[in-house]
Design a protein around this motif. Sequence first.
Motif, PDB file in Angstrom:
ATOM      1  N   UNK A 111       5.022 -28.528 -40.873  1.00  0.00           N
ATOM      2  CA  UNK A 111       3.594 -28.346 -40.614  1.00  0.00           C
ATOM      3  C   UNK A 111       2.929 -27.539 -41.719  1.00  0.00           C
ATOM      4  N   UNK A 112       1.640 -27.778 -41.901  1.00  0.00           N
ATOM      5  CA  UNK A 112       0.819 -27.007 -42.825  1.00  0.00           C
ATOM      6  C   UNK A 112      -0.423 -26.582 -42.060  1.00  0.00           C
ATOM      7  N   UNK A 113      -0.369 -25.408 -41.474  1.00  0.00           N
ATOM      8  CA  UNK A 113      -1.441 -24.956 -40.586  1.00  0.00           C
ATOM      9  C   UNK A 113      -2.769 -24.801 -41.311  1.00  0.00           C
ATOM     10  N   UNK A 114      -2.772 -24.817 -42.641  1.00  0.00           N
ATOM     11  CA  UNK A 114      -4.026 -24.695 -43.387  1.00  0.00           C
ATOM     12  C   UNK A 114      -4.740 -26.035 -43.565  1.00  0.00           C
ATOM     13  N   UNK A 115      -4.067 -27.152 -43.272  1.00  0.00           N
ATOM     14  CA  UNK A 115      -4.653 -28.485 -43.467  1.00  0.00           C
ATOM     15  C   UNK A 115      -5.436 -28.907 -42.220  1.00  0.00           C
ATOM     16  N   UNK A 116      -6.523 -28.212 -41.973  1.00  0.00           N
ATOM     17  CA  UNK A 116      -7.318 -28.408 -40.758  1.00  0.00           C
ATOM     18  C   UNK A 116      -7.808 -29.841 -40.628  1.00  0.00           C
ATOM     19  N   UNK A 117      -8.249 -30.444 -41.729  1.00  0.00           N
ATOM     20  CA  UNK A 117      -8.784 -31.814 -41.669  1.00  0.00           C
ATOM     21  C   UNK A 117      -7.746 -32.811 -41.176  1.00  0.00           C
ATOM     22  N   UNK A 118      -6.501 -32.668 -41.612  1.00  0.00           N
ATOM     23  CA  UNK A 118      -5.452 -33.603 -41.189  1.00  0.00           C
ATOM     24  C   UNK A 118      -5.226 -33.515 -39.692  1.00  0.00           C
ATOM     25  N   UNK A 119      -5.193 -32.303 -39.173  1.00  0.00           N
ATOM     26  CA  UNK A 119      -4.952 -32.142 -37.736  1.00  0.00           C
ATOM     27  C   UNK A 119      -6.164 -32.567 -36.915  1.00  0.00           C
ATOM     28  N   UNK A 120      -7.367 -32.323 -37.412  1.00  0.00           N
ATOM     29  CA  UNK A 120      -8.562 -32.788 -36.700  1.00  0.00           C
ATOM     30  C   UNK A 120      -8.602 -34.310 -36.656  1.00  0.00           C
ATOM     31  N   UNK A 121      -8.259 -34.957 -37.775  1.00  0.00           N
ATOM     32  CA  UNK A 121      -8.230 -36.427 -37.801  1.00  0.00           C
ATOM     33  C   UNK A 121      -7.159 -36.957 -36.855  1.00  0.00           C
ATOM     34  N   UNK A 122      -6.003 -36.308 -36.820  1.00  0.00           N
ATOM     35  CA  UNK A 122      -4.939 -36.728 -35.905  1.00  0.00           C
ATOM     36  C   UNK A 122      -5.388 -36.552 -34.456  1.00  0.00           C
ATOM     37  N   UNK A 123      -6.047 -35.450 -34.167  1.00  0.00           N
ATOM     38  CA  UNK A 123      -6.557 -35.230 -32.805  1.00  0.00           C
ATOM     39  C   UNK A 123      -7.515 -36.362 -32.426  1.00  0.00           C
ATOM     40  N   UNK A 124      -8.407 -36.744 -33.325  1.00  0.00           N
ATOM     41  CA  UNK A 124      -9.357 -37.824 -33.029  1.00  0.00           C
ATOM     42  C   UNK A 124      -8.630 -39.126 -32.696  1.00  0.00           C
ATOM     43  N   UNK A 125      -7.559 -39.441 -33.444  1.00  0.00           N
ATOM     44  CA  UNK A 125      -6.797 -40.666 -33.169  1.00  0.00           C
ATOM     45  C   UNK A 125      -6.125 -40.591 -31.796  1.00  0.00           C
ATOM     46  N   UNK A 126      -5.524 -39.472 -31.509  1.00  0.00           N
ATOM     47  CA  UNK A 126      -4.846 -39.308 -30.215  1.00  0.00           C
ATOM     48  C   UNK A 126      -5.864 -39.352 -29.086  1.00  0.00           C
ATOM     49  N   UNK A 127      -6.945 -38.605 -29.241  1.00  0.00           N
ATOM     50  CA  UNK A 127      -7.961 -38.524 -28.188  1.00  0.00           C
ATOM     51  C   UNK A 127      -8.629 -39.876 -27.932  1.00  0.00           C
ATOM     52  N   UNK A 128      -8.709 -40.717 -28.973  1.00  0.00           N
ATOM     53  CA  UNK A 128      -9.353 -42.016 -28.832  1.00  0.00           C
ATOM     54  C   UNK A 128      -8.455 -43.104 -28.263  1.00  0.00           C
ATOM     55  N   UNK A 129      -7.203 -42.788 -28.013  1.00  0.00           N
ATOM     56  CA  UNK A 129      -6.241 -43.776 -27.518  1.00  0.00           C
ATOM     57  C   UNK A 129      -5.907 -43.467 -26.054  1.00  0.00           C
ATOM     58  N   UNK A 130      -6.325 -44.326 -25.134  1.00  0.00           N
ATOM     59  CA  UNK A 130      -6.095 -44.030 -23.716  1.00  0.00           C
ATOM     60  C   UNK A 130      -4.613 -43.988 -23.310  1.00  0.00           C
ATOM     61  N   UNK A 131      -3.723 -44.470 -24.168  1.00  0.00           N
ATOM     62  CA  UNK A 131      -2.293 -44.425 -23.860  1.00  0.00           C
ATOM     63  C   UNK A 131      -1.663 -43.090 -24.264  1.00  0.00           C
ATOM     64  N   UNK A 132      -2.455 -42.232 -24.893  1.00  0.00           N
ATOM     65  CA  UNK A 132      -1.961 -40.935 -25.352  1.00  0.00           C
ATOM     66  C   UNK A 132      -2.520 -39.832 -24.463  1.00  0.00           C
ATOM     67  N   UNK A 133      -1.649 -38.923 -24.074  1.00  0.00           N
ATOM     68  CA  UNK A 133      -2.042 -37.813 -23.210  1.00  0.00           C
ATOM     69  C   UNK A 133      -1.544 -36.518 -23.856  1.00  0.00           C
ATOM     70  N   UNK A 134      -2.406 -35.897 -24.640  1.00  0.00           N
ATOM     71  CA  UNK A 134      -2.097 -34.618 -25.267  1.00  0.00           C
ATOM     72  C   UNK A 134      -2.605 -33.538 -24.332  1.00  0.00           C
ATOM     73  N   UNK A 135      -1.678 -32.710 -23.850  1.00  0.00           N
ATOM     74  CA  UNK A 135      -2.054 -31.687 -22.879  1.00  0.00           C
ATOM     75  C   UNK A 135      -1.643 -30.312 -23.376  1.00  0.00           C
ATOM     76  N   UNK A 136      -2.292 -29.318 -22.802  1.00  0.00           N
ATOM     77  CA  UNK A 136      -1.912 -27.935 -23.051  1.00  0.00           C
ATOM     78  C   UNK A 136      -1.684 -27.244 -21.717  1.00  0.00           C
ATOM     79  N   UNK A 137      -0.829 -26.245 -21.762  1.00  0.00           N
ATOM     80  CA  UNK A 137      -0.681 -25.317 -20.641  1.00  0.00           C
ATOM     81  C   UNK A 137      -1.582 -24.141 -20.979  1.00  0.00           C
ATOM     82  N   UNK A 138      -2.536 -23.882 -20.115  1.00  0.00           N
ATOM     83  CA  UNK A 138      -3.550 -22.853 -20.336  1.00  0.00           C
ATOM     84  C   UNK A 138      -3.332 -21.756 -19.293  1.00  0.00           C
ATOM     85  N   UNK A 139      -3.033 -20.563 -19.777  1.00  0.00           N
ATOM     86  CA  UNK A 139      -2.862 -19.424 -18.874  1.00  0.00           C
ATOM     87  C   UNK A 139      -4.044 -18.482 -19.080  1.00  0.00           C
TER      88      UNK A 139
END
Length: 152
Positions: free
Chosen positions: A31-59
């Motif tokens: 991982x390269x935590x400084x490459x914000x654009x790459x992760x934002x673009x990946x999030x958009x692809x995942x979020x736009x695909x109804x077969x993908x379920x990216x979840x977080x545990x929020x405490x």
Amino acid sequence: MTRLVIRPATRDDVPAIVAMLADDPLGAAREDVTDVQAYDAAYDRVDGDPAQHLVVADRDGTVVGTLQLSVIPGLSRRGATRSVIEGVRVARGERGTGLGTELVTWAVEESRRLGCSLVQLTSDASRTDARRFYERLGFVASHVGFKLQLGD
């Protein structure tokens, strides 16, 4: 008492997710935590695909765990739909609390609710603790996995 919620990830959660992905020797090399654009673009692809379920545990408003569940229809196994659990991570301060079990149990139940007849996952061969963890949850090491790196 703190409240834990497993919920869909939002764009605002991406930095916390990436930090967890990078918080071990294997992840630190990938991982390269400084490459914000790459992760934002990946999030958009995942979020736009109804077969993908990216979840977080929020405490109580803090992201403390994550995983991605992918649902894959297929022809094999008489037209079975399967799910793949990927990117299971628990924040360092939450490890050993049962949160990983809660996340994977959520993924299995969600897979069942979505009509999947098989749940699969992979874990790096060097992650012996992870292997024991998944076996304790009923997963069986039944196949040999292969990868072919394409590009970076």
